[in-house]
Design an enzyme around this catalytic site. Structure first.
Site, short mmCIF file in Angstrom:
data_model
loop_
_atom_site.label_atom_id
_atom_site.label_comp_id
_atom_site.label_asym_id
_atom_site.label_seq_id
_atom_site.Cartn_x
_atom_site.Cartn_y
_atom_site.Cartn_z
N HIS A 1 43.25 51.25 36.95
CA HIS A 1 43.43 50.07 37.80
C HIS A 1 44.60 50.20 38.79
O HIS A 1 45.58 49.47 38.73
CB HIS A 1 43.62 48.82 36.93
CG HIS A 1 42.46 48.53 36.04
ND1 HIS A 1 42.41 47.43 35.21
CD2 HIS A 1 41.28 49.20 35.84
CE1 HIS A 1 41.28 47.45 34.53
NE2 HIS A 1 40.58 48.51 34.90
N GLU B 1 34.34 39.86 41.23
CA GLU B 1 34.55 38.72 42.12
C GLU B 1 34.68 39.13 43.58
O GLU B 1 35.18 40.22 43.89
CB GLU B 1 35.82 37.97 41.74
CG GLU B 1 35.83 37.35 40.37
CD GLU B 1 37.13 36.63 40.06
OE1 GLU B 1 37.23 36.05 38.97
OE2 GLU B 1 38.05 36.64 40.91
N TYR C 1 44.72 33.85 41.53
CA TYR C 1 43.28 34.02 41.34
C TYR C 1 42.87 34.18 39.87
O TYR C 1 41.72 34.49 39.59
CB TYR C 1 42.78 35.14 42.24
CG TYR C 1 42.79 34.64 43.67
CD1 TYR C 1 41.67 34.05 44.23
CD2 TYR C 1 43.98 34.63 44.41
CE1 TYR C 1 41.70 33.50 45.50
CE2 TYR C 1 44.02 34.08 45.68
CZ TYR C 1 42.88 33.51 46.22
OH TYR C 1 42.92 32.95 47.46
#
Length: 384
Positions: A161, A255, A265
């Site tokens: 990530h 998303e 978010y």
């Protein structure tokens, strides 16, 4: 009603083939669309080791990153250069490595490019890494005056990530997408670090005065928005100038967001999927004070790369949003209106992991395949 087609593609260098592409997909946030479009898909170049990002030079050549740490220049006829010299050392483990590449808005006059990558650091207990962005001048097949303009803080263990898409806004500021680094997901709710954030800086690395946290002593001034998981797609809307992103969910909950300054978010407190451990996640965003995504996929498609199409070769697709997928192994076409997704079509279904999608100067759509021997695919309308 068009018949749903299934096909297998055996890629061979410079092979030309015609596909009849039919979309057939039900999304949780938009109705499905079934449209047939004939296209030619050609392999422009092959033999790139896990290519990750690409950017078109003014002369039609393509800068392409390879995750292992190499930057290449691909000619319009598909010839691949020797590795560009003086690329910074990268942490090439799992999802880490040399990632995105972008041209300076004034490239014609300054020849500056920007690269994002997983930057290593030696520490007790093993190598640490975080996302970094460097700026350099491209001279022939060399990078000169290399300067790191951003480093994600903190560096952590692990190879997951890194985010890493780069997008220049109309005002000249640079957006950098980051990830939560996998094992540090809780820190995405903590704006005192860069974990799970979108960054907005000037091209020289300094912070714009109007960033949302610039006067907050408890937050990093470079942060534009936070609460993100791993953002591997970013594009500027051609009419509004707004940044659009997509990010990976865990088991579902990929998303699309339009990040607003200072907004949260939700990750990992809110998502429309479940954790890999099968522990559920609350899907209430607004109820918890978070921003709702404008669109999401469950199950996950693993999106990567993002393009607003503005070219002339596919006039019926102008203004559409294109997204590559990894787990899904297809290209997504979304029709949009303002900030809403109206419909979705899946193209090139069951073909190959698609890492990036870009528009060429002639209006063709170019795709990077995420493979050990990765390819650049060129998609144009089929000859009638």
């Amino acid at each position: 009603m068009f018949q749903q087609l299934s096909f297998k593609i055996r890629f061979q260098p410079y092979m030309l083939f015609v596909l009849l592409i039919c979309g057939s997909f039900f999304s949780s946030t938009a109705h499905a669309q079934r449209i047939a479009t004939q296209v030619d898909v050609r392999i422009l170049a092959s033999g790139l080791q896990h290519p990750w990002g690409m950017a078109f030079l003014p002369d039609g050549k393509i800068l392409v990153t390879e995750r292992v740490g190499r930057l290449r220049i691909v000619a319009p006829d598909g010839r691949i250069s020797a590795p560009v010299k003086n690329v910074p050392a990268v942490y090439s483990e799992k999802q880490g490595g040399l990632l995105d590449v972008a041209l300076d808005p004034n490239y014609d006059s300054n020849q500056l490019i920007y690269i994002s990558y997983a930057e290593p650091a030696t520490a007790s207990g093993g190598t640490l890494a975080s996302t970094a962005v460097a700026r350099a001048k491209l001279v022939d097949n060399n990078l000169t005056n290399v300067k790191v303009i951003f480093r994600q803080d903190p560096k952590t263990h692990g190879g997951q990530h890194f985010g890493s898409r780069l997008a220049f806004a109309p005002d000249g500021n640079l957006f950098i997408t980051l990830g939560d680094r996998g094992s540090h997901m809780e820190e995405a709710q903590n704006p005192s670090n860069h974990i799970g954030t979108i960054i907005r800086i000037r091209p020289d690395g300094t912070t714009p005065d109007d960033n949302p946290f610039v006067k907050d002593s408890k937050a990093k001034p470079e942060i534009w928005s936070y609460g993100h998981r791993s953002v591997q797609g970013a594009a500027i809307h051609p009419e509004t100038g707004e940044l659009w992103i997509h990010e990976h969910g865990p088991r579902g909950g990929d998303e699309i967001n339009i990040p607003k300054p200072g907004k949260n978010y939700g990750w990992p407190e809110a998502n429309y999927g479940v954790h890999y451990s099968m522990i559920p996640i609350k899907d209430e965003h607004a109820e918890q004070g978070f921003e709702e995504p404008i669109y999401y996929w469950t199950p996950s498609v693993a999106p990567s790369g993002m393009l607003f199409y503005t070219g002339g070769l596919f006039p019926g697709w102008r203004g559409n949003l294109f997204i590559g997928t990894l787990a899904g192994q297809h290209l997504i076409r979304l029709t949009i209106s303002n900030d809403k997704v109206l419909s979705e079509e899946r193209l090139l279904q069951n073909t190959v992991r698609l890492r990036d999608v870009e528009q060429g100067p002639e209006g063709a759509i170019y795709l990077l395949t995420d493979e050990e021997a990765g390819k650049i695919l060129k998609m144009t309308p089929a000859a009638q």
